[in-house]
Design an enzyme around this catalytic site. Sequence first.
Site, mmCIF file in Angstrom:
data_model
loop_
_atom_site.group_PDB
_atom_site.id
_atom_site.type_symbol
_atom_site.label_atom_id
_atom_site.label_comp_id
_atom_site.label_asym_id
_atom_site.label_seq_id
_atom_site.Cartn_x
_atom_site.Cartn_y
_atom_site.Cartn_z
ATOM 1 C CE1 TYR A 1 -2.432 6.704 -15.803
ATOM 2 C CE2 TYR A 1 -4.795 6.687 -16.381
ATOM 3 C CZ TYR A 1 -3.444 7.071 -16.570
ATOM 4 O OH TYR A 1 -3.115 8.284 -17.277
ATOM 5 C CG HIS B 1 7.155 -1.124 9.711
ATOM 6 N ND1 HIS B 1 7.269 0.147 10.686
ATOM 7 C CD2 HIS B 1 5.738 -0.922 9.356
ATOM 8 C CE1 HIS B 1 6.191 0.464 10.600
ATOM 9 N NE2 HIS B 1 5.369 0.191 9.898
#
Length: 131
Positions: free
Chosen positions: A120, A20
């Site tokens: 990007y 996580h």
Amino acid sequence: MKKHGVLNSEIAAVLASLGHTDTIVIADCGLPIPDGVKRIDLAVEIGKPSFLDVLQVVADDMAIEKVTLAEEVINNNAEVNKEIELKLIEPAFEYVSHEQFKEHTKKAKAIIRTGEATPYANVILHAGVIF
């Protein structure tokens, strides 16, 4: 032999090892990859494989809690930004400067380099949980 999901053994291993909040990066062919971060280089030529194709396969096999993008993608590659938002409906989105984005990549478990050659076209995926 696997029948579905990520077939690339390196990517499959990284996804299986995520906890996580761990992060992975899917990157265009120009993003600098910091020393010490695992590089999974899929690029075979300009545009292949595409950023969006790799993102789709990884996203289908990963619990994603949050997505981080460089804010520059909004004005410099609106099409890719829109496609990311369409493909990743559930996670929260965070936009940071490209310089901050590159700093964040230093903490990634792996960077998957695609053949993408548009500005990007990079994303940090933050692992969620499946329960």
